[in-house]
Design a protein around this motif. Structure first.
Motif, PDB file in Angstrom:
ATOM      1  N   MET A 135       0.854  -1.105  -0.043  1.00  0.00           N
ATOM      2  CA  MET A 135       0.112  -0.105   0.124  1.00  0.00           C
ATOM      3  C   MET A 135       0.969   1.154  -0.188  1.00  0.00           C
ATOM      4  N   ARG A 136       0.369   2.215  -0.772  1.00  0.00           N
ATOM      5  CA  ARG A 136       1.355   3.377  -0.997  1.00  0.00           C
ATOM      6  C   ARG A 136       0.348   4.671  -0.564  1.00  0.00           C
ATOM      7  N   ILE A 137       0.623   5.527   0.417  1.00  0.00           N
ATOM      8  CA  ILE A 137      -0.208   6.740   0.750  1.00  0.00           C
ATOM      9  C   ILE A 137       0.453   7.930   0.659  1.00  0.00           C
ATOM     10  N   LEU A 138      -0.230   9.034   0.071  1.00  0.00           N
ATOM     11  CA  LEU A 138       0.146  10.202   0.155  1.00  0.00           C
ATOM     12  C   LEU A 138      -0.543  10.952   1.307  1.00  0.00           C
ATOM     13  N   ILE A 139       0.300  11.892   1.932  1.00  0.00           N
ATOM     14  CA  ILE A 139      -0.377  12.631   3.119  1.00  0.00           C
ATOM     15  C   ILE A 139       0.150  14.173   2.760  1.00  0.00           C
ATOM     16  N   VAL A 140      -0.939  15.101   2.797  1.00  0.00           N
ATOM     17  CA  VAL A 140      -0.554  16.420   2.227  1.00  0.00           C
ATOM     18  C   VAL A 140      -1.234  17.306   3.149  1.00  0.00           C
ATOM     19  N   ASP A 141      -0.040  18.108   4.013  1.00  0.00           N
ATOM     20  CA  ASP A 141      -0.478  18.898   4.979  1.00  0.00           C
ATOM     21  C   ASP A 141       0.511  19.909   5.163  1.00  0.00           C
ATOM     22  N   ASP A 142       0.365  21.076   5.361  1.00  0.00           N
ATOM     23  CA  ASP A 142       1.313  22.288   5.440  1.00  0.00           C
ATOM     24  C   ASP A 142       1.618  22.237   6.837  1.00  0.00           C
ATOM     25  N   GLU A 143       1.115  21.806   7.962  1.00  0.00           N
ATOM     26  CA  GLU A 143       1.680  21.581   9.310  1.00  0.00           C
ATOM     27  C   GLU A 143       2.537  20.304   9.382  1.00  0.00           C
ATOM     28  N   SER A 144       3.941  20.464   9.676  1.00  0.00           N
ATOM     29  CA  SER A 144       4.830  19.224   9.626  1.00  0.00           C
ATOM     30  C   SER A 144       4.328  18.429  11.079  1.00  0.00           C
ATOM     31  N   SER A 145       3.791  18.975  11.988  1.00  0.00           N
ATOM     32  CA  SER A 145       3.456  18.318  13.108  1.00  0.00           C
ATOM     33  C   SER A 145       2.202  17.248  12.839  1.00  0.00           C
ATOM     34  N   THR A 146       1.253  17.881  11.771  1.00  0.00           N
ATOM     35  CA  THR A 146       0.186  16.977  11.482  1.00  0.00           C
ATOM     36  C   THR A 146       0.733  15.882  10.450  1.00  0.00           C
TER      37      THR A 146
END
Length: 115
Positions: free
Chosen positions: A1-12
């Motif tokens: 499985m390959r997932i992309l996480i996109v968020d401008d907050e590095s902690s998130t």
């Protein structure tokens, strides 16, 4: 499985990456804005994209909308602290998760998406 996480907050991004690693044996890529997420999504095949709503350069709604317009049928989940579930779904999101997100939310999300 390959997932992309996109968020401008590095902690998130790091929290989501850590929690998803506990739930699934997956390769996880990350991006800090929608424009970079769009580039990654066009370059690699993902089984799941999780994107924040508010981000610089391109927000999560535009990311999802652009990918849907290009024919991407993979599961995409929009996350936000704003109550915008209807807006997220009309843009093409499969699911909406309200921040803050915990491991139980992610487990339910994966179950609902059949992943």
């Amino acid at each position: 499985m390959r997932i992309l996480i996109v968020d401008d907050e590095s902690s998130t991004r790091s929290t989501l990456q850590r929690l998803m690693a506990k739930l699934r044996n997956a390769k996880i890529d990350t991006a800090s804005n929608g424009a970079d997420g769009l580039k990654l999504a066009r370059r690699h095949w993902y089984d799941l994209i999780i994107t924040d709503y508010h981000m610089p350069k391109m927000d999560g709604i535009d990311l999802i909308y652009n990918l849907r317009q290009e024919g991407y049928a993979i599961p995409m989940v929009l996350i936000s602290g704003d109550p915008i579930e209807g807006y997220a779904m009309s843009a093409g999101a499969n699911l909406f998760l309200q921040k803050p997100i915990d491991i139980d939310d992610l487990r339910t999300m994966l179950d609902r998406l059949g992943l």
